[in-house]
Design a protein around this motif. Structure first.
Motif, PDB file in Angstrom:
ATOM      1  N   THR A 113      -7.768  -6.392  -1.105  1.00  0.00           N
ATOM      2  CA  THR A 113      -7.922  -5.436  -0.005  1.00  0.00           C
ATOM      3  C   THR A 113      -6.839  -4.367   0.074  1.00  0.00           C
ATOM      4  N   VAL A 114      -5.812  -4.429  -0.758  1.00  0.00           N
ATOM      5  CA  VAL A 114      -4.743  -3.441  -0.639  1.00  0.00           C
ATOM      6  C   VAL A 114      -5.235  -2.036  -0.969  1.00  0.00           C
ATOM      7  N   GLY A 115      -6.319  -1.928  -1.725  1.00  0.00           N
ATOM      8  CA  GLY A 115      -6.809  -0.615  -2.132  1.00  0.00           C
ATOM      9  C   GLY A 115      -7.218   0.273  -0.973  1.00  0.00           C
ATOM     10  N   PHE A 116      -7.754  -0.308   0.088  1.00  0.00           N
ATOM     11  CA  PHE A 116      -8.175   0.505   1.237  1.00  0.00           C
ATOM     12  C   PHE A 116      -6.976   1.137   1.922  1.00  0.00           C
ATOM     13  N   ALA A 124       0.837  -1.208   0.000  1.00  0.00           N
ATOM     14  CA  ALA A 124       0.000   0.000   0.000  1.00  0.00           C
ATOM     15  C   ALA A 124       0.867   1.251   0.000  1.00  0.00           C
ATOM     16  N   PHE A 125       1.952   1.231   0.767  1.00  0.00           N
ATOM     17  CA  PHE A 125       2.845   2.390   0.798  1.00  0.00           C
ATOM     18  C   PHE A 125       3.505   2.617  -0.555  1.00  0.00           C
ATOM     19  N   LEU A 126       4.011   1.558  -1.179  1.00  0.00           N
ATOM     20  CA  LEU A 126       4.689   1.701  -2.465  1.00  0.00           C
ATOM     21  C   LEU A 126       3.717   2.148  -3.561  1.00  0.00           C
ATOM     22  N   LEU A 127       2.515   1.580  -3.566  1.00  0.00           N
ATOM     23  CA  LEU A 127       1.532   1.995  -4.563  1.00  0.00           C
ATOM     24  C   LEU A 127       1.102   3.446  -4.360  1.00  0.00           C
ATOM     25  N   ALA A 128       0.961   3.855  -3.107  1.00  0.00           N
ATOM     26  CA  ALA A 128       0.606   5.249  -2.825  1.00  0.00           C
ATOM     27  C   ALA A 128       1.716   6.197  -3.268  1.00  0.00           C
ATOM     28  N   MET A 129       2.964   5.813  -3.029  1.00  0.00           N
ATOM     29  CA  MET A 129       4.084   6.645  -3.484  1.00  0.00           C
ATOM     30  C   MET A 129       4.082   6.763  -5.009  1.00  0.00           C
ATOM     31  N   LEU A 130       3.802   5.650  -5.683  1.00  0.00           N
ATOM     32  CA  LEU A 130       3.758   5.678  -7.146  1.00  0.00           C
ATOM     33  C   LEU A 130       2.631   6.571  -7.643  1.00  0.00           C
ATOM     34  N   ALA A 131       1.440   6.398  -7.090  1.00  0.00           N
ATOM     35  CA  ALA A 131       0.294   7.193  -7.539  1.00  0.00           C
ATOM     36  C   ALA A 131       0.447   8.663  -7.169  1.00  0.00           C
ATOM     37  N   HIS A 132       1.185   8.944  -6.105  1.00  0.00           N
ATOM     38  CA  HIS A 132       1.349  10.329  -5.661  1.00  0.00           C
ATOM     39  C   HIS A 132       2.354  11.092  -6.524  1.00  0.00           C
ATOM     40  N   HIS A 133       3.380  10.409  -6.986  1.00  0.00           N
ATOM     41  CA  HIS A 133       4.454  11.106  -7.698  1.00  0.00           C
ATOM     42  C   HIS A 133       4.356  10.987  -9.211  1.00  0.00           C
ATOM     43  N   ILE A 134       3.543  10.045  -9.710  1.00  0.00           N
ATOM     44  CA  ILE A 134       3.424   9.919 -11.156  1.00  0.00           C
ATOM     45  C   ILE A 134       2.693  11.135 -11.720  1.00  0.00           C
ATOM     46  N   GLU A 135       3.071  11.551 -12.906  1.00  0.00           N
ATOM     47  CA  GLU A 135       2.513  12.770 -13.485  1.00  0.00           C
ATOM     48  C   GLU A 135       1.387  12.484 -14.482  1.00  0.00           C
ATOM     49  N   ARG A 136       1.585  11.536 -15.362  1.00  0.00           N
ATOM     50  CA  ARG A 136       0.600  11.278 -16.417  1.00  0.00           C
ATOM     51  C   ARG A 136      -0.310  10.124 -16.017  1.00  0.00           C
ATOM     52  N   GLY A 137      -1.602  10.302 -16.234  1.00  0.00           N
ATOM     53  CA  GLY A 137      -2.569   9.257 -15.940  1.00  0.00           C
ATOM     54  C   GLY A 137      -2.705   8.956 -14.458  1.00  0.00           C
ATOM     55  N   LYS A 138      -2.537   9.980 -13.633  1.00  0.00           N
ATOM     56  CA  LYS A 138      -2.592   9.759 -12.188  1.00  0.00           C
ATOM     57  C   LYS A 138      -3.945   9.201 -11.764  1.00  0.00           C
ATOM     58  N   TRP A 139      -5.015   9.716 -12.316  1.00  0.00           N
ATOM     59  CA  TRP A 139      -6.355   9.253 -11.928  1.00  0.00           C
ATOM     60  C   TRP A 139      -6.563   7.792 -12.297  1.00  0.00           C
ATOM     61  N   LEU A 140      -5.979   7.360 -13.431  1.00  0.00           N
ATOM     62  CA  LEU A 140      -6.138   5.980 -13.866  1.00  0.00           C
ATOM     63  C   LEU A 140      -5.415   5.022 -12.913  1.00  0.00           C
ATOM     64  N   ARG A 149      -4.757   5.523  -9.746  1.00  0.00           N
ATOM     65  CA  ARG A 149      -5.517   5.483  -8.493  1.00  0.00           C
ATOM     66  C   ARG A 149      -6.756   4.605  -8.627  1.00  0.00           C
ATOM     67  N   LEU A 150      -7.430   4.706  -9.752  1.00  0.00           N
ATOM     68  CA  LEU A 150      -8.629   3.901  -9.985  1.00  0.00           C
ATOM     69  C   LEU A 150      -8.283   2.411 -10.029  1.00  0.00           C
ATOM     70  N   CYS A 151      -7.220   2.070 -10.732  1.00  0.00           N
ATOM     71  CA  CYS A 151      -6.837   0.661 -10.861  1.00  0.00           C
ATOM     72  C   CYS A 151      -6.448   0.058  -9.516  1.00  0.00           C
ATOM     73  N   PHE A 152      -5.786   0.818  -8.673  1.00  0.00           N
ATOM     74  CA  PHE A 152      -5.348   0.300  -7.389  1.00  0.00           C
ATOM     75  C   PHE A 152      -6.507   0.149  -6.402  1.00  0.00           C
ATOM     76  N   PHE A 153      -7.530   0.975  -6.551  1.00  0.00           N
ATOM     77  CA  PHE A 153      -8.598   0.988  -5.557  1.00  0.00           C
ATOM     78  C   PHE A 153      -9.816   0.159  -5.956  1.00  0.00           C
ATOM     79  N   VAL A 154     -10.067   0.003  -7.248  1.00  0.00           N
ATOM     80  CA  VAL A 154     -11.284  -0.672  -7.714  1.00  0.00           C
ATOM     81  C   VAL A 154     -11.447  -2.081  -7.154  1.00  0.00           C
ATOM     82  N   PRO A 155     -10.398  -2.921  -7.072  1.00  0.00           N
ATOM     83  CA  PRO A 155     -10.620  -4.273  -6.527  1.00  0.00           C
ATOM     84  C   PRO A 155     -11.250  -4.284  -5.141  1.00  0.00           C
ATOM     85  N   PHE A 156     -10.969  -3.272  -4.337  1.00  0.00           N
ATOM     86  CA  PHE A 156     -11.523  -3.230  -2.986  1.00  0.00           C
ATOM     87  C   PHE A 156     -13.039  -3.058  -3.010  1.00  0.00           C
TER      88      PHE A 156
END
Length: 313
Positions: A185-188, A109-125, A127-134
């Protein structure tokens, strides 16, 4: 400037009047607010407090599933439970699952959050991919991975070019449930970390850059310390959730205890005693024991957090 005796008398009187008015307003606010929370309190008592008290009462009886002819047996159910090897095996499976899941989810969860926080292009996508399974129901997620792990035709084995009996071998069954749980459950926890990362002041990183700190130093000396509290929260929530393993294990193992009982959790064994063996009193005693374990874990977490905060002052 001097004050007259009349003004000296009037000021305390005004203060008393204001205090009395504030007290009246507080009482009125409490009365009005009570009507708003009354429905919730009624439902809470009906569906939480009453079942809890009823379960504690039944744990001292030999009640069956019909609810008729129950007699008081004292602590016999608790003695039997504490001397039941099957109960301890089930608790060990739940603890083993927790030890595997909690560290992995916290790090992922920490590594995915760091990736989604610092990535510039397609940030919303991202975040959606990481959270949708939850958002998927437990049965849907479990059925998906049951098919992926199916020997011979499962996509998991086919893609890796292996033929591992994930769901029929006790050496792999619990690992399969762990992998499914991580994905599901990692999305939560990811969302909690992402929100915490966005709350870190940016000037801290700017000051660190000016001082010559590289990305690794900024992560170790700024990011991780600032996420200390959220990490404690993630670990505590994941421990409490993992100890209550049930849904995914039951569905993936076709509503059974797994190969050689290797995936039977504490919750599953309790339900088996209550609804398969019809021993409601014994199952209630096991539920009370499990409640005590969960409460002890939660209190231990609160105690450690309080000591850490006091030590950091």
């Amino acid at each position: 400037m001097t004050t007259t005796s009349a003004e000296t008398v009037i000021r305390p009187a005004r203060a008393k009047t204001a205090a009395a008015g504030a007290t009246v307003r507080r009482k009125q606010g409490f009365q009005h607010g009570g009507w708003f929370v009354a429905p919730f309190l009624a439902l809470f008592v009906l569906f939480v407090v009453w079942p809890l008290l009823r379960g504690v009462y039944l744990s001292f009886t030999d009640a069956n599933i019909s609810g008729e002819g129950a007699s008081f047996v004292g602590l016999d159910n608790y003695r039997e439970a504490l001397n039941d090897p099957a109960m301890w095996d089930a608790l060990g499976h739940s603890a083993y699952f927790t030890l595997l899941v909690v560290p992995c989810i916290t790090v992922m969860a920490f590594l995915l959050a760091m990736l989604a926080h610092h990535i510039e292009r397609g940030k919303w996508l991202w975040r959606l991919c990481f959270f949708v399974p939850f958002l998927l129901p437990s049965t849907v997620a479990a059925n998906m991975w049951q098919w992926l792990f199916t020997q011979g035709i499962g996509l998991f084995n086919h893609t890796l070019g292996i033929d591992t009996p994930w769901l029929t071998d006790k050496s792999y069954a619990m690992l399969a449930i762990v992998i499914q749980t991580l994905w599901w459950t990692v999305g939560f926890s990811f969302l909690l970390y992402l929100a915490a990362l966005q709350g870190i002041p940016g000037h801290l990183y700017e000051a660190a850059r000016l001082d010559g700190a590289n990305a690794w130093h900024r992560a170790v000396h700024i990011t991780l310390p600032m996420l200390r509290h959220i990490t404690g929260l993630v670990i505590a929530l994941q421990i409490l959730a993992s100890l209550q393993l049930f849904d995914q294990a039951v569905v993936m193992m076709d509503f059974g205890p797994g190969p050689e009982l290797s995936t039977r959790s504490f919750v599953q064994y309790t339900l088996e005693q209550g609804f398969t063996s019809y021993r409601v009193g014994y199952a209630s005693a096991m539920s009370v024991i499990f409640f005590v374990i969960i409460a002890a874990v939660a209190l231990a977490r609160m105690w450690l957090l309080r000591n850490r905060e006091e030590g950091g002052r």
